[in-house]
Scaffold this motif. Sequence first.
Motif, PDB file in Angstrom:
ATOM      1  N   GLN A   1     -17.676 -36.900  -3.775  1.00 31.49           N
ATOM      2  CA  GLN A   1     -18.161 -35.570  -4.122  1.00 31.49           C
ATOM      3  C   GLN A   1     -17.544 -35.152  -5.463  1.00 31.49           C
ATOM      4  OE1 GLN A   1     -17.817 -32.698  -0.910  1.00 31.49           O
ATOM      5  NE2 GLN A   1     -17.744 -34.376   0.559  1.00 31.49           N
TER       6      GLN A   1
ATOM      7  N   ARG B   1     -15.760 -32.836  -6.526  1.00 31.71           N
ATOM      8  CA  ARG B   1     -14.871 -31.752  -6.089  1.00 31.71           C
ATOM      9  C   ARG B   1     -13.438 -32.061  -6.468  1.00 31.71           C
ATOM     10  NH1 ARG B   1     -15.458 -31.292   0.144  1.00 31.71           N
ATOM     11  NH2 ARG B   1     -13.606 -30.026  -0.198  1.00 31.71           N
ATOM     12  N   SER B   2     -12.606 -31.058  -6.344  1.00 39.47           N
ATOM     13  CA  SER B   2     -11.177 -31.164  -6.596  1.00 39.47           C
ATOM     14  C   SER B   2     -10.494 -31.959  -5.483  1.00 39.47           C
ATOM     15  CB  SER B   2     -10.593 -29.751  -6.653  1.00 39.47           C
ATOM     16  OG  SER B   2      -9.194 -29.782  -6.699  1.00 39.47           O
TER      17      SER B   2
ATOM     18  N   GLN C   1      -9.833 -32.410 -10.972  1.00 40.79           N
ATOM     19  CA  GLN C   1     -10.695 -31.283 -10.615  1.00 40.79           C
ATOM     20  C   GLN C   1     -12.059 -31.791 -10.144  1.00 40.79           C
ATOM     21  OE1 GLN C   1     -10.999 -28.314 -13.685  1.00 40.79           O
ATOM     22  NE2 GLN C   1     -12.801 -27.387 -12.777  1.00 40.79           N
ATOM     23  N   ASN C   2     -12.464 -32.970 -10.645  1.00 42.00           N
ATOM     24  CA  ASN C   2     -13.736 -33.578 -10.276  1.00 42.00           C
ATOM     25  C   ASN C   2     -13.484 -35.064 -10.029  1.00 42.00           C
ATOM     26  OD1 ASN C   2     -16.267 -34.893 -10.310  1.00 42.00           O
ATOM     27  ND2 ASN C   2     -17.152 -33.335 -11.638  1.00 42.00           N
TER      28      ASN C   2
ATOM     29  N   ARG D   1     -15.241 -37.513  -8.616  1.00 39.58           N
ATOM     30  CA  ARG D   1     -16.301 -38.472  -8.958  1.00 39.58           C
ATOM     31  C   ARG D   1     -16.290 -38.790 -10.451  1.00 39.58           C
ATOM     32  NH1 ARG D   1     -22.062 -36.462  -8.343  1.00 39.58           N
ATOM     33  NH2 ARG D   1     -21.480 -36.259  -6.178  1.00 39.58           N
TER      34      ARG D   1
ATOM     35  N   TYR E   1      -9.962 -34.302  -0.384  1.00 34.83           N
ATOM     36  CA  TYR E   1     -10.375 -33.109  -1.114  1.00 34.83           C
ATOM     37  C   TYR E   1      -9.372 -31.988  -0.882  1.00 34.83           C
ATOM     38  CZ  TYR E   1     -14.548 -35.822  -1.761  1.00 34.83           C
ATOM     39  OH  TYR E   1     -15.415 -36.832  -2.111  1.00 34.83           O
TER      40      TYR E   1
ATOM     41  N   ASP F   1      -7.436 -28.252  -3.094  1.00 38.16           N
ATOM     42  CA  ASP F   1      -7.394 -27.375  -4.261  1.00 38.16           C
ATOM     43  C   ASP F   1      -6.356 -27.885  -5.267  1.00 38.16           C
ATOM     44  OD1 ASP F   1      -4.815 -26.497  -3.444  1.00 38.16           O
ATOM     45  OD2 ASP F   1      -5.650 -24.791  -2.380  1.00 38.16           O
TER      46      ASP F   1
ATOM     47  N   ARG G   1      -3.570 -30.683  -4.382  1.00 36.87           N
ATOM     48  CA  ARG G   1      -3.872 -32.045  -4.826  1.00 36.87           C
ATOM     49  C   ARG G   1      -2.702 -32.627  -5.613  1.00 36.87           C
ATOM     50  NH1 ARG G   1      -7.958 -29.778  -9.234  1.00 36.87           N
ATOM     51  NH2 ARG G   1      -6.790 -30.344 -11.096  1.00 36.87           N
TER      52      ARG G   1
END
Length: 124
Positions: free
Chosen positions: A44, A46-47, A71-72, A74, A100, A102, A106
């Motif tokens: 995904q 996502r973070s 933060q991303n 993928r 995944y 925040d 992370r």
Amino acid sequence: RGLGDVYKRQARANRNGQTHEVNMSINIGSYHAEGPFGNENNLQARSGVYVILGRHGAASTWNVIDVGESQNIRERVSNHNRAPCWRGQGHAQLSVAAIYADAHNRMLIERQLRVQFNPPCGLI
């Protein structure tokens, strides 16, 4: 550096007989991660934390090759400057798993997993 089993779950068939997609998950340290995926497009945007895994064959255990946060996830895995290091570890199969989280969490998770597994690619 070896990891436990990969868990595959398949949702039950619904009333009209259709089945749902198989969801894979793996425990990495004390965290439950999605994957491992052989293609970063399954991640995904996502973070969170990504864990690059390698193994010598389908019957062997996964080894942690790299751990990072983004933060991303993928996008980061798709364009990673350490990809040559991943491929250079001599594993027959490479995959990625995702936790995944925040931004604050992370970074904590990445640090903890790097200390626990001491991956050969990347620095603490």
